[in-house]
Design an enzyme around this catalytic site. Structure first.
Site, PDB file in Angstrom:
ATOM      1  N   GLU A  15      54.468 -60.611 -47.297  1.00 51.82           N
ATOM      2  CA  GLU A  15      55.518 -61.254 -47.116  1.00 51.82           C
ATOM      3  C   GLU A  15      55.010 -62.143 -45.606  1.00 51.82           C
ATOM      4  O   GLU A  15      55.719 -61.349 -44.315  1.00 51.82           O
ATOM      5  CB  GLU A  15      56.568 -59.630 -46.368  1.00 51.82           C
ATOM      6  CG  GLU A  15      55.382 -58.848 -45.663  1.00 51.82           C
ATOM      7  CD  GLU A  15      56.237 -57.514 -45.321  1.00 51.82           C
ATOM      8  OE1 GLU A  15      57.335 -57.593 -45.280  1.00 51.82           O
ATOM      9  OE2 GLU A  15      55.316 -56.745 -45.067  1.00 51.82           O
ATOM     10  N   GLU A  67      56.305 -69.844 -41.358  1.00 51.14           N
ATOM     11  CA  GLU A  67      55.488 -68.652 -40.650  1.00 51.14           C
ATOM     12  C   GLU A  67      54.091 -69.094 -41.647  1.00 51.14           C
ATOM     13  O   GLU A  67      52.852 -68.477 -41.831  1.00 51.14           O
ATOM     14  CB  GLU A  67      55.643 -67.387 -40.707  1.00 51.14           C
ATOM     15  CG  GLU A  67      56.188 -67.271 -39.718  1.00 51.14           C
ATOM     16  CD  GLU A  67      57.436 -65.404 -39.549  1.00 51.14           C
ATOM     17  OE1 GLU A  67      56.148 -64.543 -40.151  1.00 51.14           O
ATOM     18  OE2 GLU A  67      57.957 -65.596 -38.627  1.00 51.14           O
ATOM     19  N   ASP A  83      41.011 -61.981 -43.041  1.00 53.08           N
ATOM     20  CA  ASP A  83      41.615 -63.117 -43.726  1.00 53.08           C
ATOM     21  C   ASP A  83      41.705 -63.803 -44.947  1.00 53.08           C
ATOM     22  O   ASP A  83      40.878 -63.488 -45.826  1.00 53.08           O
ATOM     23  CB  ASP A  83      41.300 -64.517 -42.514  1.00 53.08           C
ATOM     24  CG  ASP A  83      42.035 -65.658 -42.502  1.00 53.08           C
ATOM     25  OD1 ASP A  83      43.176 -65.934 -43.481  1.00 53.08           O
ATOM     26  OD2 ASP A  83      42.610 -66.131 -41.022  1.00 53.08           O
TER      27      ASP A  83
END
Length: 649
Positions: free
Chosen positions: A449, A458, A433
């Site tokens: 992206e 998001e 992560d």
């Protein structure tokens, strides 16, 4: 017979019907249907009951034909019922009102018995139609498959006199009655029933384009085109004005069927049809009196451009509500990756942005001695890695790439790609992560992206704030900024689909949706903007804004079902990417708009602004939006404290 072939279009708008004006008594209906079908019409709008009928005790309903004269498939596929127009459920005459209620219920019961798909209700006879709506609402609650289409004239007319005696109240003389208001009042009284739709009577004159545009967000099933709306061309054939043609094309694009109505006003010889109309060349001896009008409708349909390939790909997603992705909480599946990776336009834009950044970062004099460190955070299965290396090759710059990805399944594919392409010396894969990884060196360029349909939905701000520690003080982030936008819309279908869940939570959820049957009521306005690198990395990503939308005066009144959301991103300098309608990147399909619904639609009178508030809220484990309307009337604050919808950190 369908109006013609249009590549990619399989909608019901390919079929054209004809209204039967005279009651087909006895056994005439089969002959009328046969004649119409042989003349290339696809269905009839036909009366089901003798218009002279009035209910009396013990009387038998004088129907147009026994259910035996047509087969079940013929009734279902080729007949739309027309309810008697004398019915007046808001009449002052009590006997007329009671007779109307009995007859309406009898006719609808007969239509249900015949398994018809739809019946057309007569238009309201006055602006006050509460009893009419009450009876229809009762009927709707007992229907399963039958739709009721309320007939509404497409016009702004002088106000109706309540007594229909020609005398008008002087206080109303300066006003005009907008027929959309009749529809809106009726559907509100009927609780937004999904089985109540509209059949628009298209007349010789049309309201403004803004006023017409409202109807594309309504459940319009048919456009009843009157023959007196047609002009005559130099050859003596019927044709339509440019405005009518544009409206008709809009109907075709929104799956609205055309029904031709009226007497023939054109004395056209039976021998010819319009050029290019090869589908309508039946034996002239049996052609229908309204066939020349059908020929022209077919001509308009056939000259429409084929649906673009992208539209064909997206057609099954039209007005289909989807939950937004949760890319931090969930790992994407292979099919989702594959869909996004097919969007070559998006990656071409990224490659352009990276190439410009590389050229700015490394001068031509330093090409041989300088290697740029580029980190792709959220590398997925590698499309941005490929775009980065192609940009380096294009510009002649040396590149060292770190591909950071938290999804272990995507990392497997990423390893295979690197090995297959021989990029082992250029790319280092980090299975972690981005918020937890400690980078061994600082990056010159940070590429991601992480954008959603609303830009930040998001959690791109949270992710990039966490990854900003990887970037050199003068480093470049791609994207460098993104802005969200909203606009008020009418969207009856979306509202009814959400209402079917019968709870508040679904009305407090944002949905990703390919918007189609909507009316855009005012130009978009910007909501939130995020910049990267963040000049204040410790600042909160919470946001609040208040916006006022002015609806064009010629639109008239409208109903707001919610707000459509978009984004526009600056990747680097003049390279942008986005779905905001005015600046949308052409031929890109990675993102559909987002939709923020309202629990109760807001009625907006003409010349009245809409005031809306949006909040982006952040907690320890989640981020969520709240929204509310405060003018022209207040709504509840939707999704308070993220109780119904949030994005997990």
């Amino acid at each position: 017979m369908p109006l013609g072939q249009r590549a990619g279009d399989k909608s019901e708008s390919r079929y054209c019907g004809v209204e039967v004006l005279d009651f087909p008594a006895g056994e005439e209906l089969p002959a009328v249907l046969s004649h119409s079908l042989s003349s290339s019409f696809d269905f009839l709008l036909a009366p089901l009951v003798d218009p002279d009928y009035r209910p009396t005790p013990g009387s038998v309903l004088p129907v147009a034909a026994s259910d035996l004269v047509l087969g079940p498939a013929q009734w279902s596929s080729h007949i739309v019922g027309k309810i008697n127009e004398w019915i007046d459920l808001d009449a002052e005459d009590e006997q007329l009102r009671l007779d109307s209620e009995i007859t309406l219920k009898q006719e609808i019961a007969w239509a249900s018995h015949l398994s018809l798909q739809a019946c057309v209700l007569p238009p309201p006879k006055r602006s006050s139609c509460a009893n009419y709506a009450r009876v229809v609402n009762h009927i709707l609650q007992g229907l399963t498959n039958l739709q009721l289409w309320l007939r509404i004239p497409l016009e702004k007319s002088e106000p109706m006199d309540e007594d229909h005696d020609g005398a008008k109240d002087n206080s109303d003389m300066s006003d005009t009655v907008d027929s959309w208001e009749w529809w809106n009042s009726f559907r509100l009284l009927c609780e937004h029933s999904s089985q109540l739709c509209v059949a628009l009577d298209v007349l010789s004159t049309l309201p403004s384009m803004n006023s017409l545009g409202r109807w594309f967000g309504e459940p319009v099933r048919a456009a009843i085109l009157q023959t007196n709306a047609f002009l005559t061309n130099a050859r003596g054939y019927p044709c339509l004005s440019k405005r009518h043609q544009k409206l008709l094309t809009g109907f075709f694009n929104h799956s609205v069927q055309v029904i031709i109505s009226g007497r023939s006003n054109h004395n056209v010889s039976q021998g010819g049809v319009l050029s290019g109309d090869e589908n309508h060349t039946e034996d002239t001896a049996v052609r229908h009196a309204l066939s020349p009008y059908l020929d022209y409708i077919a001509y308009i349909y056939q000259r429409m451009d084929p649906l673009p390939e992208q539209e064909r790909f997206e057609i099954n997603y039209r007005d289909f509500l989807q939950s937004p992705l949760q890319p931090l909480m969930d790992n994407l599946e292979a099919q989702t990756y594959e869909t996004f990776e097919k969007d070559t336009v998006k990656y071409t834009q990224y490659q352009r942005a990276i190439a410009k950044a590389l050229v700015d970062r490394v001068s031509d004099d330093d090409v041989s001695t300088t290697k740029t460190v580029l980190m792709v955070v959220g590398a997925g299965r590698g499309p941005l890695v490929r775009a980065s290396l192609q940009a380096a090759e294009e510009t002649g710059r040396k590149l060292k790439v770190y591909a950071v990805e938290k999804n272990p399944n995507a990392v497997i594919t990423l390893h295979s790609l690197i090995k297959l392409e021989g990029w082992e010396s250029l790319v280092t894969i980090i299975s972690s992560d981005m918020r937890c990884w400690e980078a061994p060196e600082k990056a010159d360029i940070l590429v991601s992206e992480l954008l959603g349909s609303f830009g930040d939905n998001e959690l791109s701000p949270e992710c990039l704030d966490g990854a900003q520690r990887f970037l050199k003080p003068d480093g470049i982030s791609i994207p460098s900024s993104y802005t969200s936008f909203i606009e008020p819309i009418t969207a009856s279908k979306l509202h009814n689909d959400i209402k079917a869940h019968k709870d508040i939570a679904h009305f407090e959820t944002a949905y990703v949706v390919k918007l189609h049957r909507i009316a855009r009521l005012a130009p978009t306005q910007s909501v939130f903007t995020f910049d990267h690198p963040n000049p204040s990395p410790n600042a909160s990503n919470q946001r609040y804004t208040k916006l006022k939308f002015e609806i064009p005066q010629e639109t008239g009144s409208c109903l707001v079902h919610g707000f459509a959301g978009y984004f526009d991103a600056v990747l680097y300098k003049d390279v942008h990417l986005g779905i905001e309608p005015n600046t949308a990147t052409p031929n890109m399909f990675s993102w559909f708009p987002i939709f923020f619904p309202l629990r109760k639609p807001i009625y907006v009178p003409s010349k009245t602004p809409i005031e809306v508030h949006f909040w982006r809220c952040c907690g320890a484990t989640k981020v969520w939006y709240e929204w509310a309307v405060t003018a022209p009337s207040p709504s509840p604050i939707h999704n308070s404290n993220g109780r119904s919808y949030w994005v997990g950190l």
